[in-house]
Write a protein that holds these residues in place. Structure first.
Motif, PDB file in Angstrom:
ATOM      1  N   ILE A  15       0.893  -1.154   0.000  1.00  0.00           N
ATOM      2  CA  ILE A  15       0.000   0.000   0.000  1.00  0.00           C
ATOM      3  C   ILE A  15       0.933   1.205   0.000  1.00  0.00           C
ATOM      4  CG2 ILE A  15      -1.780   1.271   1.254  1.00  0.00           C
ATOM      5  CD1 ILE A  15      -2.116  -1.404   2.887  1.00  0.00           C
ATOM      6  N   ARG A  16       0.776   2.071  -0.965  1.00  0.00           N
ATOM      7  CA  ARG A  16       1.599   3.293  -0.952  1.00  0.00           C
ATOM      8  C   ARG A  16       0.742   4.477  -0.538  1.00  0.00           C
ATOM      9  NH1 ARG A  16       3.858   3.336  -5.654  1.00  0.00           N
ATOM     10  NH2 ARG A  16       3.101   5.127  -6.789  1.00  0.00           N
ATOM     11  N   GLU A  66       6.171   9.657   1.767  1.00  0.00           N
ATOM     12  CA  GLU A  66       5.433   8.437   1.427  1.00  0.00           C
ATOM     13  C   GLU A  66       5.775   7.252   2.319  1.00  0.00           C
ATOM     14  OE1 GLU A  66       6.764   7.828  -2.745  1.00  0.00           O
ATOM     15  OE2 GLU A  66       7.532   5.902  -2.052  1.00  0.00           O
ATOM     16  N   ILE A  81     -10.417  -3.727  -1.114  1.00  0.00           N
ATOM     17  CA  ILE A  81      -9.598  -2.563  -1.458  1.00  0.00           C
ATOM     18  C   ILE A  81     -10.115  -1.259  -0.847  1.00  0.00           C
ATOM     19  CG2 ILE A  81      -8.860  -1.138  -3.429  1.00  0.00           C
ATOM     20  CD1 ILE A  81      -8.014  -3.626  -4.783  1.00  0.00           C
ATOM     21  N   GLU A  82     -11.420  -1.060  -0.915  1.00  0.00           N
ATOM     22  CA  GLU A  82     -11.985   0.171  -0.330  1.00  0.00           C
ATOM     23  C   GLU A  82     -11.625   0.297   1.144  1.00  0.00           C
ATOM     24  OE1 GLU A  82     -16.052   1.450  -2.587  1.00  0.00           O
ATOM     25  OE2 GLU A  82     -16.216   0.157  -0.845  1.00  0.00           O
ATOM     26  N   ASP A  85      -7.586   0.776   1.630  1.00  0.00           N
ATOM     27  CA  ASP A  85      -7.154   2.124   1.262  1.00  0.00           C
ATOM     28  C   ASP A  85      -7.643   3.173   2.259  1.00  0.00           C
ATOM     29  OD1 ASP A  85      -5.585   1.671  -0.962  1.00  0.00           O
ATOM     30  OD2 ASP A  85      -7.233   1.818  -2.390  1.00  0.00           O
ATOM     31  N   ASP A 113      -2.984  10.122   0.456  1.00  0.00           N
ATOM     32  CA  ASP A 113      -3.758   9.325  -0.494  1.00  0.00           C
ATOM     33  C   ASP A 113      -3.242   7.894  -0.411  1.00  0.00           C
ATOM     34  OD1 ASP A 113      -1.555   8.872  -2.191  1.00  0.00           O
ATOM     35  OD2 ASP A 113      -2.047  10.559  -3.488  1.00  0.00           O
ATOM     36  N   SER A 114      -3.925   6.973  -1.053  1.00  0.00           N
ATOM     37  CA  SER A 114      -3.566   5.570  -0.881  1.00  0.00           C
ATOM     38  C   SER A 114      -3.796   4.788  -2.167  1.00  0.00           C
ATOM     39  CB  SER A 114      -4.444   4.982   0.229  1.00  0.00           C
ATOM     40  OG  SER A 114      -4.209   3.603   0.355  1.00  0.00           O
ATOM     41  N   ARG A 115      -2.853   3.917  -2.486  1.00  0.00           N
ATOM     42  CA  ARG A 115      -3.051   3.026  -3.640  1.00  0.00           C
ATOM     43  C   ARG A 115      -2.401   1.687  -3.353  1.00  0.00           C
ATOM     44  NH1 ARG A 115      -0.584   6.967  -7.584  1.00  0.00           N
ATOM     45  NH2 ARG A 115      -1.294   8.257  -5.871  1.00  0.00           N
ATOM     46  N   ILE A 116      -2.804   0.695  -4.138  1.00  0.00           N
ATOM     47  CA  ILE A 116      -2.286  -0.652  -3.906  1.00  0.00           C
ATOM     48  C   ILE A 116      -1.475  -1.113  -5.111  1.00  0.00           C
ATOM     49  CG2 ILE A 116      -3.026  -3.082  -3.764  1.00  0.00           C
ATOM     50  CD1 ILE A 116      -5.198  -2.010  -1.807  1.00  0.00           C
ATOM     51  N   VAL A 117      -0.318  -1.710  -4.819  1.00  0.00           N
ATOM     52  CA  VAL A 117       0.542  -2.231  -5.887  1.00  0.00           C
ATOM     53  C   VAL A 117       0.853  -3.688  -5.566  1.00  0.00           C
ATOM     54  CG1 VAL A 117       2.718  -1.952  -7.124  1.00  0.00           C
ATOM     55  CG2 VAL A 117       1.587   0.056  -6.151  1.00  0.00           C
TER      56      VAL A 117
END
Ligand code: GDP
Ligand code: MG
Length: 245
Positions: A15-16, A66, A81-82, A85, A113-117
């Motif tokens: 999670i970034r 980050e 995911i919701e 994040d 903010d948040s995103r998944i890799v």
């Protein structure tokens, strides 16, 4: 429509979290330029909150504004995911705001903010971390260059133009002449900071028991080096070992 969007089962991922408008925030709180150790401490302690709240990431790589949080086995919230994040960004944001109060004595609202890799195996994890570390090194050089050129009296727009035209070697030489050796700045500024759980033996009356402590590493190797890869592999082994217990 989105609530069923999930990470595929058994798939490791990062999670970034990236600070939202942190350049503005750093100016408001008057953080030291180009680097402020207290600014970094706020970031690292916000990551640590996740361990303290009962999540079990394998590691957290922090740099600039980050946080990269690795879940190598069980995903929280069954991989939704919701949920992942929003809760991770929420926790980090409130923790960061409280840290600002504590370390800078400033009342400011911070947000991430948040995103998944996805990083499906160890090799991909090391690749991802190396990529973020390379970005840290680039940011480090830009931050010092910007700071030095501003000091000499260049305008921001001129600096961008000047940097574009420079070869790496020329760039390092100019910095060196201005008194900055870009290879000798504090290691955390160049390579970032890693947080993870490490086992240790605690002595009791008759024998010893295994315990875990949260370790902050502010002196990281390059993740592209042998030592770097070994460190990540060791941490992943510990995570597996811990999960078995
Ligand atoms: N003064 C200061 N600023 C920092 C430090 N670390 C990160 N920052 C700021 O945080 C920004 C992070 O970059 P980015 O995410 O692209 O900017 P954002 O969109 O404003 O969050 C950098 O450009 C810096 O302005 C620090 O140690 N000191
Ligand atoms: Mg940001």
């Amino acid at each position: 429509m989105f609530s069923k969007t999930c990470i595929p089962p058994e798939t490791p991922f990062f999670i970034r979290l990236d600070g939202w408008r942190f350049r503005k925030l750093s100016e408001t709180i008057k953080a030291d330029k180009p680097f402020d150790e207290k600014f970094a401490k706020c970031l690292v302690s916000s990551g640590k909150i996740l361990f303290k709240k009962g999540f079990n990431p394998a590691l957290i790589y922090a740099a600039s504004d980050e946080l990269n949080i690795l879940f190598a086995d069980a995903a929280p919230f069954l991989g939704r995911i919701e949920k992942i994040d929003s809760v991770m960004a929420g926790l980090a944001s409130s923790a960061y705001s409280l840290s600002l109060q504590k370390l800078f004595n400033k009342t400011q609202i911070a947000a991430f903010d948040s995103r998944i890799v996805i990083a499906s195996d160890t090799e991909k994890m090391i690749e991802y971390l190396s990529w973020r570390q390379m970005n840290t090194w680039r940011n480090h050089n830009n931050a010092y260059a910007y700071w030095i050129f501003r000091k000499i009296g260049y305008k921001p727009a001129e600096i961008a133009r000047k940097l574009k035209g420079l070869k790496t070697k020329e760039f390092h030489e100019i910095m060196f002449k201005q008194g900055v050796n870009l290879a000798k700045t504090p290691q955390w500024q160049r390579r970032g900071i890693l947080t993870y759980k490490q086992p240790f033996l605690k002595k009791t009356k008759n024998n010893s028991v295994e315990r875990w402590r949260l370790k902050e590493d502010w002196n990281l190797p390059l993740f592209t080096s042998k030592d770097g890869a070994k460190l990540i592999q060791r941490i992943l082994e510990w995570t597996k070992q811990k999960r078995k217990k």
